[in-house]
Design a protein around this motif. Sequence first.
Motif, short mmCIF file in Angstrom:
data_model
loop_
_atom_site.label_atom_id
_atom_site.label_comp_id
_atom_site.label_asym_id
_atom_site.label_seq_id
_atom_site.Cartn_x
_atom_site.Cartn_y
_atom_site.Cartn_z
N UNK A 66 0.85 -1.18 0.00
CA UNK A 66 0.00 0.00 0.00
C UNK A 66 0.89 1.24 0.00
N UNK A 67 0.62 2.18 -0.87
CA UNK A 67 1.41 3.42 -0.94
C UNK A 67 0.78 4.46 0.00
N UNK A 68 1.53 4.81 1.04
CA UNK A 68 1.05 5.73 2.08
C UNK A 68 1.91 6.98 2.13
N UNK A 69 1.27 8.12 2.31
CA UNK A 69 1.99 9.37 2.55
C UNK A 69 1.73 9.80 3.99
N UNK A 70 2.78 9.84 4.80
CA UNK A 70 2.70 10.36 6.17
C UNK A 70 2.88 11.87 6.08
N UNK A 71 1.98 12.62 6.70
CA UNK A 71 2.05 14.08 6.60
C UNK A 71 2.00 14.71 7.98
N UNK A 108 4.42 -4.45 4.22
CA UNK A 108 3.12 -4.41 3.55
C UNK A 108 2.76 -3.00 3.10
N UNK A 109 3.55 -2.02 3.53
CA UNK A 109 3.28 -0.62 3.23
C UNK A 109 4.54 0.05 2.72
N UNK A 110 4.40 0.86 1.68
CA UNK A 110 5.51 1.69 1.20
C UNK A 110 5.17 3.13 1.58
N UNK A 111 5.94 3.70 2.51
CA UNK A 111 5.58 4.99 3.10
C UNK A 111 6.58 6.08 2.72
N UNK A 112 6.07 7.26 2.40
CA UNK A 112 6.86 8.47 2.25
C UNK A 112 6.42 9.46 3.32
N UNK A 197 -2.31 5.88 -1.93
CA UNK A 197 -3.61 5.25 -1.64
C UNK A 197 -4.16 5.66 -0.28
N UNK A 198 -3.27 5.93 0.68
CA UNK A 198 -3.68 6.33 2.02
C UNK A 198 -2.81 7.49 2.50
N UNK A 199 -3.38 8.29 3.40
CA UNK A 199 -2.66 9.41 4.01
C UNK A 199 -2.73 9.25 5.52
N UNK A 200 -1.59 9.32 6.17
CA UNK A 200 -1.50 9.26 7.63
C UNK A 200 -1.10 10.64 8.15
N UNK A 201 -2.05 11.33 8.83
CA UNK A 201 -1.72 12.63 9.42
C UNK A 201 -1.32 12.43 10.86
N UNK A 202 -0.11 12.88 11.18
CA UNK A 202 0.40 12.73 12.53
C UNK A 202 0.92 14.07 13.02
N UNK A 203 1.38 14.09 14.26
CA UNK A 203 1.91 15.32 14.85
C UNK A 203 3.42 15.24 14.96
N UNK A 216 -1.13 -2.91 7.51
CA UNK A 216 -1.78 -2.45 6.28
C UNK A 216 -3.15 -1.86 6.58
N UNK A 217 -3.41 -0.61 6.17
CA UNK A 217 -4.73 -0.02 6.39
C UNK A 217 -5.76 -0.63 5.45
N UNK A 218 -7.01 -0.65 5.86
CA UNK A 218 -8.08 -1.18 5.02
C UNK A 218 -9.31 -0.28 5.12
#
Length: 482
Positions: A66-71, A108-112, A197-203, A216-218
């Motif tokens: 899963x392609x995830x962007x951490x922001x 399971x996740x490819x994160x930027x 595919x997914x966005x993870x918003x963190x602090x 893996x998020x679903x």
Amino acid sequence: MHAMGNDADARRRRTPPLRLLVPLLCVALFRVSDVVRFSLRSGQYDAPGAASWEEWALTGARPPKVKTLVVTQLPPVKSEHYNLYLGPSWRRLMEDRRRDTYDTSTERVHADLFIACTQHSCDQIDRQYCNLLNVTGDHSADQMAWTNMLEHRAPGELLCYYAPVPEKTGETYKFAHSLNFLEMEPFVSLMQLNYYEYVLRTDADAVLFSGLLHVKPTGSGMVGHGYYGENVTNHIVRHFAETLLPDLGEPFREAFGPGATPSMQSTLYIRADLVAKFVATLLQATRTLHNEAFERGACKKLEQLEVVQQFKQSYILAEGKKPPVGPKKTWICMWPFWMKGTSSLYATRIAVDYVLENVTVTSALDALSTKLSFGDQPAVDVIQSHVLGLKHNIKESFGPGDSTICVAPNQTLKGLRSRILASGELGPNHPMLGILDAIETVAYSSTTPVPSTIYHRIAEIVLHHYVPSAKGVSLVLSGGRV
């Protein structure tokens, strides 16, 4: 300073060798502790992504990552949070992946990682691990360059890039800066690429763990589990959603009961195609609540609601507590019932209930925000921990009710240690006692303890417990080692 988007092809990193994998053992490696997926219609539970990985175990075919962007956005005010927490944890993930013993085939996740910052706060970013996103102002050219950067990276490479964004003028809610960038450039144009595919918003005061690459998020997405108020808070949130925000339509779930969204925190991990609608709802709800739901007249009306009266009888009067009343407040408009300072947290629940059709509320996000136990979640099951919550967590779980670690450290620490030892709940080698030792080193010094120093010590111990490669490594503050 290196600008990403023009010469990404020139940067290549050595990728670790792939190792043979025993498929049947991999299913066990990716057990997700305390993760509950709430299906709107059925209310059933399942472990995210379990079916596809069982298929892998049987066929040997790996599903795509899963392609995830951490922001995140760095606060416009001076803060060391990024350099204490998010930054070091991202670097540790990168360093671990470069080890010869690391097997990327288990991911399971490819994160930027994308960091929005002001001109001042951008100076905090470690340029060795994170690069300036090339933004020329030519919308089409920028998007072509970014697409080239993302699609022609080295195999398996995780990218970190940042861009300066302006502060929103006229903003009355002080925590809105951590959300406003989601409606600004370049984030909006990045989403239009339809790459992630997914966005993870963190602090910035959060720690990323190896579960970022393994859990893996679903469905519509995931939200961090944690305390945000009492049962009456759910009723109040829904009351204002219906009276102040009628244009939202019908929610996907009830405000309370078996099918309701559990108590949650503000970390979001949602499907990329839902981000725009979710953010618009979140910001609209945040500003509406902040401006209209905490005035004295609104609070007085809240006290008259039947559900609030019932709560008052059962929770407060039944326990012999007197409802707190201030000169400008009613008792209901105070923490932990309904507090203006946490408007965005209540708004997050509104957005979750009105935008996300199915959602996973999980302790893989905001880990340790409601539990002191470190041993019940392996690192591979933890995506992120909001470290700032640990201070409050320690106080709520063990500390005296009339003090905090920052305000009265000596009193609090004595109470913590005596209650821990008396309860026998934690063993002599439990990390919590190490946290107390570290805090005591600062608290009993001749100078007043600085909150960032306390948080630094906590973050260091948390990182060392979860990340084996971090053992023996000390975090460094700008002023030197603490």
